[in-house]
Scaffold this motif. Structure first.
Motif, short mmCIF file in Angstrom:
data_model
loop_
_atom_site.label_atom_id
_atom_site.label_comp_id
_atom_site.label_asym_id
_atom_site.label_seq_id
_atom_site.Cartn_x
_atom_site.Cartn_y
_atom_site.Cartn_z
N UNK A 131 41.70 56.04 48.62
CA UNK A 131 42.16 55.86 47.24
C UNK A 131 42.29 54.40 46.84
N UNK A 132 42.90 53.59 47.69
CA UNK A 132 43.14 52.18 47.34
C UNK A 132 41.83 51.40 47.32
N UNK A 133 41.02 51.55 48.39
CA UNK A 133 39.76 50.79 48.47
C UNK A 133 38.82 51.17 47.33
N UNK A 134 38.79 52.45 46.99
CA UNK A 134 37.90 52.91 45.92
C UNK A 134 38.33 52.34 44.57
N UNK A 135 39.64 52.35 44.32
CA UNK A 135 40.14 51.82 43.05
C UNK A 135 39.84 50.34 42.90
N UNK A 136 40.02 49.58 43.98
CA UNK A 136 39.73 48.14 43.94
C UNK A 136 38.24 47.88 43.74
N UNK A 137 37.40 48.67 44.41
CA UNK A 137 35.95 48.51 44.26
C UNK A 137 35.52 48.81 42.83
N UNK A 138 36.10 49.85 42.22
CA UNK A 138 35.76 50.19 40.83
C UNK A 138 36.18 49.08 39.87
N UNK A 159 27.83 43.86 48.23
CA UNK A 159 28.32 43.16 49.41
C UNK A 159 29.51 42.27 49.07
N UNK A 160 29.44 41.56 47.95
CA UNK A 160 30.56 40.72 47.51
C UNK A 160 31.83 41.57 47.29
N UNK A 161 31.65 42.72 46.65
CA UNK A 161 32.79 43.60 46.37
C UNK A 161 33.44 44.07 47.67
N UNK A 162 32.62 44.50 48.63
CA UNK A 162 33.15 44.99 49.90
C UNK A 162 33.94 43.89 50.61
N UNK A 163 33.43 42.67 50.59
CA UNK A 163 34.14 41.57 51.25
C UNK A 163 35.45 41.24 50.53
N UNK A 164 35.45 41.33 49.20
CA UNK A 164 36.69 41.07 48.46
C UNK A 164 37.73 42.16 48.74
N UNK A 165 37.29 43.41 48.80
CA UNK A 165 38.23 44.50 49.09
C UNK A 165 38.77 44.38 50.51
N UNK A 166 37.95 43.86 51.43
CA UNK A 166 38.39 43.73 52.83
C UNK A 166 39.59 42.78 52.96
N UNK A 167 39.76 41.89 51.97
CA UNK A 167 40.90 40.96 52.01
C UNK A 167 42.20 41.64 51.56
N UNK A 168 42.07 42.85 51.01
CA UNK A 168 43.24 43.55 50.45
C UNK A 168 43.71 44.71 51.32
N UNK A 169 42.85 45.21 52.19
CA UNK A 169 43.20 46.38 53.01
C UNK A 169 42.48 46.33 54.35
N UNK A 170 43.16 46.67 55.46
CA UNK A 170 42.51 46.69 56.77
C UNK A 170 41.57 47.88 56.97
N UNK A 171 41.53 48.79 56.00
CA UNK A 171 40.60 49.91 56.14
C UNK A 171 39.16 49.50 55.90
#
Length: 311
Positions: A131-138, A159-171
């Motif tokens: 839920x969290x990763x998907x919302x941030x990616x959207x 790829x940029x989006x995935x790397x930015x989301x990785x800074x917000x959640x360890x999932x």
């Protein structure tokens, strides 16, 4: 242990083709199963933001976490891209897959290798994630997306989006894979092609799981037999002597196997052994003492190319 390979996959499908991107993070949980649901709820709602926080919270809940970056989640199957997220429990694996090509995609859910649901479309941006990763990616996608982008540039943005989301959640991990395909299909042709590819791919999954199950059963059998190897006790008696070659009749509690765990002789059946003693008599008892195969009467060693186990 429970292994979760469910972090973030972003897929574009349209008339230009298909592009898919995913991180490679994999998380394994060990320990208190009762607390796993609580940890996952905190993790997937954004309550845990770093690897260090995840490890610390897991320890508080009497669990151990193993994080790795070898969880490849995307692949190509012919001219189709495939993305998969999965959750592996003790007895079964749940999978969610997207298959995409030009002008068509299908999303299927599997329990083991059985399809439990199947949906399709001809154009979309599909995001797999908690839920969290998907919302941030959207949110990030809304800021960066333009319909005029090329497939290559779409892949770069994903790829940029995935790397930015990785800074917000360890999932989500910061290592990423990107794949794209651009065959020529109409929407109707795309769905027909996807049906063939998916059916073939799921059959291969079924065969793989069947082989894995057979291997696990065989390994379990080998472990069971290995635990029955005789290290001490009576084996049988000599019933025939031909020089140094002895024919030994096993007692009713002993079986003999080869190195591949194929049974060569059961209880009360005969096996061949070699003796260095020239004074072996019919009726001499064969035993294992201190893990050494020998004649009971004088501890004279015997040799054989078999594994002796409790029947």
């Amino acid at each position: 242990m429970r292994v979760i390979i469910i972090s973030l996959i972003i897929t574009y499908v349209g008339k230009k083709g298909c592009v898919i991107a995913a991180d490679t993070r994999k998380i394994a949980y060990f320990g208190n199963k009762d607390n796993l649901a609580l940890l996952e709820e905190e993790l997937y709602s954004g309550g845990i933001n770093t690897d260090e926080e995840l490890v610390e919270r897991a320890q508080e809940l009497d669990m151990t976490i193993k994080i790795s970056q070898d969880g490849s989640k995307i692949a190509t199957v012919d001219d189709v891209v495939r993305g998969e997220v999965s959750s592996k429990g003790a007895f079964e694996t749940r999978r969610r897959r997207i298959y995409g090509t030009t002008n068509g995609f299908q999303i299927i859910e599997l329990l083991g290798s059985d399809i439990t649901s199947r949906n399709s479309g001809d154009k979309a941006i599909v995001i797999f994630g908690n839920k969290f990763a998907k919302a941030e990616a959207e949110r990030l996608l809304n800021d960066k997306w333009k319909s005029s982008l090329s497939l290559k540039f779409m892949g770069d943005i994903f790829e940029q989006i995935i790397k930015e989301v990785s800074r917000l959640t360890p999932t989500v991990g910061d290592e990423c894979e990107v794949l794209l395909k651009q065959p020529e299909y109409t929407p109707t042709e795309a769905q027909e092609h996807l049906n063939k590819i998916i059916d073939k791919d799921v059959k291969l999954l079924h065969k793989f799981r069947q082989k894995l199950q057979e291997d696990l059963i065989e390994k379990s059998r080998e472990i069971e037999l290995a635990n029955k190897i005789i290290n001490e006790g009576p084996i049988g008696e000599v019933i025939k002597v031909d020089g140094n070659i002895l024919e030994v009749k096993l007692n009713n509690k002993t079986s003999a196997y080869d190195g591949n765990w194929k049974e060569l002789a059961g209880p009360n059946e005969n096996v061949i052994m070699i003796s260095e003693d020239d004074n072996v008599k019919i009726g001499d008892e064969v035993v294992i003492e201190n893990q050494n195969l020998c004649l009971k009467k004088n501890k004279s060693p015997l040799k054989c190319n078999i594994i002796l186990c409790k029947a």
